[in-house]
Design an enzyme around this catalytic site. Structure first.
Site, PDB file in Angstrom:
ATOM      1  N   LYS A   9       0.766  -0.880  -0.364  1.00 55.89           N
ATOM      2  CA  LYS A   9       0.317  -0.504   0.363  1.00 55.89           C
ATOM      3  C   LYS A   9       0.385   0.906   0.034  1.00 55.89           C
ATOM      4  O   LYS A   9       1.400   1.562   0.856  1.00 55.89           O
ATOM      5  CB  LYS A   9      -1.005  -0.473   1.442  1.00 55.89           C
ATOM      6  N   LYS A  32       4.899   2.761  -2.877  1.00 54.71           N
ATOM      7  CA  LYS A  32       4.550   4.282  -3.329  1.00 54.71           C
ATOM      8  C   LYS A  32       5.364   4.081  -5.003  1.00 54.71           C
ATOM      9  O   LYS A  32       6.048   3.161  -5.597  1.00 54.71           O
ATOM     10  CB  LYS A  32       6.280   4.484  -2.773  1.00 54.71           C
ATOM     11  N   SER A  66      -6.996   5.281   4.425  1.00 54.35           N
ATOM     12  CA  SER A  66      -7.074   4.215   3.151  1.00 54.35           C
ATOM     13  C   SER A  66      -7.761   2.224   3.788  1.00 54.35           C
ATOM     14  O   SER A  66      -8.155   2.104   2.967  1.00 54.35           O
ATOM     15  CB  SER A  66      -5.942   4.115   2.947  1.00 54.35           C
TER      16      SER A  66
HETATM   17  N1  GLU Z   1       0.410   8.830   0.268  1.00 55.47           N
HETATM   18  C1  GLU Z   1      -0.071   8.913   1.803  1.00 55.47           C
HETATM   19  C2  GLU Z   1       1.560   8.427   2.413  1.00 55.47           C
HETATM   20  O1  GLU Z   1       2.235   9.059   1.829  1.00 55.47           O
HETATM   21  C3  GLU Z   1      -1.007   7.562   1.785  1.00 55.47           C
HETATM   22  C4  GLU Z   1      -0.661   6.305   1.506  1.00 55.47           C
HETATM   23  C5  GLU Z   1      -2.604   5.630   0.896  1.00 55.47           C
HETATM   24  O2  GLU Z   1      -3.051   5.881   1.528  1.00 55.47           O
HETATM   25  O3  GLU Z   1      -1.782   4.849   0.915  1.00 55.47           O
HETATM   26  O4  GLU Z   1       0.955   7.921   3.485  1.00 55.47           O
END
Ligand code: GLU
Length: 480
Positions: free
Chosen positions: A78, A114, A373
């Site tokens: 995730k 990511k 999320s």
């Molecule tokens: N981009 C966000 C972070 O760096 C959210 C990641 C997500 O919700 O999977 O935590």
């Protein structure tokens, strides 16, 4: 003039934090090496016919993009997808690594990942961005780098619910028999299988974390501050999604004073406090915070000085490597609340800790986004909104109790009390409650580890995360 030192590479910085924590864990070197390495890296170059931002002509452009899955100890993996001209493989690796630790700290049962697409989204029309997003998603589907049980992207710097809707639509078109297709991505619009409270989640989580830290009297005393959020003088760098929600919620619910806000084109300052709701309006209407009236203004050439203002809390909410050895000794904040990922380099952190600055680390403080999320993903897999089954039932039970109390005391319970106490929980109430609990619990666990081992909060957060992930590897029998 002395030449500014090149800030340490972000991935190297994350590795330094890891190695600082490693001796405080009870894990063998082999497990530590497995935990810190990136399990899978997918680098792509794909062609898209778009309007070239420089020439204005329709031409084929090669887009550089990545998806990194840091850890498969739990699936799906995730983490967000970033659209920025600064994207590199090493940056995406660092961000994916932080995601694994972030998930572990707030007990979200995912590995970290990511994505990054090397474009400035401001250079492209909406149609071209949609084309790029759909093609990127297609490339992920082709290699099984996306799916509700494999890898679930979300918004990050330069992306939002619009891009997530395109990703979902592309995925379900290609995987039409997948009953759980909506769980392939989070941060979707509420009407398209999203969840209420996801947009504000990272900023709201920052507020809960900061409020928890400020609520510890002895910790505040140690840095010369009073207990509580009320009246705290806050400076925010970056006024995107995370910066705006951290600021508005701290002001509205915490009664804090946001004295300065900075962006790429400069910063604004008002010691009596900025009106954040007004500032959000000004930015939406004019495209820049610099058009806000009631404040002193400092232009583009001074933009980095916002970090050096005298304040109680500094909230870097933009990009990595903002506080390095080049400016660490000029930072005056007593608390640094890392809303962004990696805003302080490992070398700068040593200088700040030496001076007693309280640093609330990114891997804990901005975990609110991934926490909500997780709730969205659960909603997608259950195909039902939270609260749908039991809201009325609970409300009815409370109404019966209040009526019973009324008949026992011989008068009807007042209408406003009745409305307040009888109300069943909506989705947004449940999301906020789950987020608040996750942030409070994680802070107290991290603080306990820090106190027990006499280490700083970041090192404690790493120790906690690494041990939790290590326990998974042991349970899997990979390292008997
Ligand atoms: N981009 C966000 C972070 O760096 C959210 C990641 C997500 O919700 O999977 O935590």
């Amino acid at each position: 003039m002395t030449k500014a030192k090149q800030p340490i590479n972000f991935y190297q910085s994350v590795d330094n934090f890891f190695e600082k924590a490693a001796p405080h864990t009870c894990l063998d070197r082999g497990i530590l090496d497995q935990i810190k390495s990136c399990s899978a890296i997918y680098a792509i170059n794909f062609p898209v016919k778009v309007t070239d931002p420089k020439t204005g002509k329709r031409e084929v452009k090669v887009i550089e993009a990545y998806r990194v899955q840091h850890s498969h100890h739990r699936l799906p993996t995730k983490g967000g997808i970033r659209y920025s001209n600064h994207v590199t493989q090493s940056e995406v690796m660092a961000l994916a690594t932080l995601m694994s630790y972030k998930c572990a700290i707030v007990h979200v049962p995912f590995g970290g990942a990511k994505g990054g697409v090397k474009i400035n989204p401001k250079d492209y029309s909406e149609e071209d961005l949609e084309k790029i997003t759909r093609r990127y998603t297609y490339e992920l589907v082709r290699r099984d780098f996306i799916g509700p049980s494999l890898d679930v992207p979300a918004p990050d710097y330069g992306t939002g619910s619009r891009e997530m809707a395109w990703i979902y639509d592309t995925y379900r078109t290609l995987r039409e028999n997948e009953i759980d297709a909506a769980g392939c991505v989070t941060g979707k619009p509420v009407k398209i299988h999203g969840i209420r409270g996801r947009t504000e989640a990272t900023g709201r989580g920052v507020y809960y974390g900061l409020r928890e830290a400020c609520g510890k009297e002895e910790d505040m005393k140690a840095i010369g501050l009073s207990k509580g959020m009320q009246g705290k003088r806050i400076v925010i760098q970056g006024f995107g999604n995370v910066g705006t929600f951290s600021g508005s919620i701290s002001q509205d619910e915490g009664d804090a004073k946001i004295i300065a806000v900075g962006e790429a084109d400069g910063f604004i300052l008002n010691e009596d406090g900025l009106d954040i709701a007004k500032l959000i309006e000004v930015k939406a209407e004019t495209g820049s915070i610099m058009n806000y009236q009631d404040a002193k203004k400092f232009g583009k050439e001074d933009r980095n000085k916002v970090l050096e203002l005298d304040c109680d809390v500094l909230v870097p909410a933009a990009l990595e490597n903002q506080i390095s050895v080049n400016n660490a000794d000029r930072i005056k904040a007593k608390i640094i609340a890392e809303a962004a990922n990696g805003p302080i380099t490992s070398a700068a952190e040593e200088m700040l800790l030496e001076r007693g600055v309280l640093i609330l680390p990114d891997l804990y403080l901005n975990a609110g986004g991934v926490t909500v999320s997780y709730f969205e993903w659960l909603k997608n897999l259950s195909h039902m909104r939270f609260g749908r089954m039991d809201k009325r039932y609970r409300q009815q039970g409370r109404e019966n109790t209040l009526n019973l109390i009324g008949s026992m005391v011989g008068r009807k319970v007042d209408n406003d009390i009745f409305a307040k106490f009888a109300k069943g929980a909506d989705e947004i109430d449940l999301v906020r409650s789950g987020l608040e609990d996750s942030m409070i619990t994680a802070y107290n666990v991290t603080r306990e580890i820090a106190k027990e081992k006499k280490i700083d909060l970041r090192t404690a957060a790493f120790v906690n995360a690494v041990e939790l992930i290590g326990a998974d590897y042991m349970a899997m029998g990979i390292f008997p």
